[in-house]
Design an enzyme around this catalytic site. Structure first.
Site, PDB file in Angstrom:
ATOM      1  N   TYR A  12       0.806  -1.227   0.000  1.00 51.43           N
ATOM      2  CA  TYR A  12       0.000   0.000   0.000  1.00 51.43           C
ATOM      3  C   TYR A  12       0.842   1.283   0.000  1.00 51.43           C
ATOM      4  O   TYR A  12       0.294   2.372  -0.117  1.00 51.43           O
ATOM      5  CB  TYR A  12      -0.932   0.024   1.213  1.00 51.43           C
ATOM      6  CG  TYR A  12      -1.935  -1.100   1.220  1.00 51.43           C
ATOM      7  CD1 TYR A  12      -2.957  -1.157   0.278  1.00 51.43           C
ATOM      8  CD2 TYR A  12      -1.853  -2.111   2.167  1.00 51.43           C
ATOM      9  CE1 TYR A  12      -3.878  -2.196   0.283  1.00 51.43           C
ATOM     10  CE2 TYR A  12      -2.773  -3.155   2.178  1.00 51.43           C
ATOM     11  CZ  TYR A  12      -3.776  -3.181   1.237  1.00 51.43           C
ATOM     12  OH  TYR A  12      -4.689  -4.215   1.243  1.00 51.43           O
ATOM     13  N   HIS A  17      -4.341   6.122  -1.279  1.00 56.85           N
ATOM     14  CA  HIS A  17      -4.872   6.156   0.090  1.00 56.85           C
ATOM     15  C   HIS A  17      -3.785   6.472   1.121  1.00 56.85           C
ATOM     16  O   HIS A  17      -4.095   6.814   2.255  1.00 56.85           O
ATOM     17  CB  HIS A  17      -5.516   4.808   0.406  1.00 56.85           C
ATOM     18  CG  HIS A  17      -6.816   4.892   1.139  1.00 56.85           C
ATOM     19  ND1 HIS A  17      -7.599   6.015   1.224  1.00 56.85           N
ATOM     20  CD2 HIS A  17      -7.501   3.927   1.822  1.00 56.85           C
ATOM     21  CE1 HIS A  17      -8.684   5.763   1.926  1.00 56.85           C
ATOM     22  NE2 HIS A  17      -8.650   4.503   2.305  1.00 56.85           N
ATOM     23  N   PHE A  63      -4.895  -0.716   9.694  1.00 58.37           N
ATOM     24  CA  PHE A  63      -5.680  -0.361   8.520  1.00 58.37           C
ATOM     25  C   PHE A  63      -6.476   0.924   8.731  1.00 58.37           C
ATOM     26  O   PHE A  63      -6.881   1.252   9.846  1.00 58.37           O
ATOM     27  CB  PHE A  63      -6.601  -1.518   8.115  1.00 58.37           C
ATOM     28  CG  PHE A  63      -5.860  -2.611   7.421  1.00 58.37           C
ATOM     29  CD1 PHE A  63      -5.466  -2.471   6.096  1.00 58.37           C
ATOM     30  CD2 PHE A  63      -5.521  -3.773   8.090  1.00 58.37           C
ATOM     31  CE1 PHE A  63      -4.761  -3.473   5.449  1.00 58.37           C
ATOM     32  CE2 PHE A  63      -4.825  -4.779   7.454  1.00 58.37           C
ATOM     33  CZ  PHE A  63      -4.440  -4.623   6.126  1.00 58.37           C
ATOM     34  N   ASN A  65      -9.462   1.957   8.253  1.00 64.11           N
ATOM     35  CA  ASN A  65     -10.761   1.981   8.926  1.00 64.11           C
ATOM     36  C   ASN A  65     -10.685   1.673  10.420  1.00 64.11           C
ATOM     37  O   ASN A  65     -11.704   1.685  11.105  1.00 64.11           O
ATOM     38  CB  ASN A  65     -11.753   1.043   8.232  1.00 64.11           C
ATOM     39  CG  ASN A  65     -11.287  -0.389   8.202  1.00 64.11           C
ATOM     40  OD1 ASN A  65     -10.120  -0.674   8.440  1.00 64.11           O
ATOM     41  ND2 ASN A  65     -12.195  -1.290   7.914  1.00 64.11           N
TER      42      ASN A  65
END
Length: 183
Positions: A12, A17, A63, A65
């Protein structure tokens, strides 16, 4: 405290993001400091000193969230209120190369901000730095879009705007402007 939102794991690192993390990494280089992993807070911590004040830089290592949990833990430990935290995050509603500093409400659908709102039980983010990543043409592709790498041109615009904003932020009074830079 300044918090850069993103997702853990190498896969990632270069995604849209994670531009909040990109911001903190560039900021740490600007101040010539490095991050240290903290198991206690599930993230990476660094500190800078500005105008005789210590500012904690924090990158949650969980993560997106779920990041509200680690932000809440570190803010409690250092006795930092939500209104003393600058949250740096990606923003679909801004084009790459545009950053917006704002005092704001709500999450606007951003899962990282939703997590913070849920854990802190407050809808107001006094300080947010939104980094434009653009929006996919089809709404159903948002998750894939934010978890993908920007094009070379988009990344160049994003990095240029981050570098420019850091120089602007730390050379003027941050309370005096809302829009930082547009490339």
């Amino acid at each position: 405290m300044i918090v850069g939102l993103g997702n853990p794991f190498k896969k990632y690192n270069h995604t849209r993001h994670n531009v909040g993390i990109w911001y903190l990494e560039i900021l740490s280089k600007f101040f010539n400091v490095s991050f240290k992993k903290s198991k206690k807070f599930s993230g990476y911590i660094s500190k800078i000193f500005l105008l005789k004040k210590q500012i904690i830089l924090f990158i949650p290592n969980i993560f997106m969230n779920l990041n509200g949990v680690s932000i809440f833990q570190i803010s409690n430990f250092y006795n930092i209120n939500l209104n003393e935290i600058l949250i740096v995050h990606d923003e679909l509603d801004l084009l790459p190369g545009i950053l917006k500093f704002k005092y704001g409400y709500g999450s606007n659908g951003h899962k990282g901000l939703k997590s913070i709102i849920q854990i802190f039980q407050k809808k107001i983010f006094y300080k947010r730095l939104s980094i434009g990543i653009g929006r996919p043409q089809e709404k159903k592709n948002i998750a894939n879009f934010v978890l993908s790498k920007p094009t070379f041109s988009e990344k160049k615009k994003i990095l240029k705007s981050i570098n420019k904003s850091i120089h602007l932020i730390f050379s003027v009074n941050i309370k005096n402007f809302k829009y930082i830079t547009k490339i």
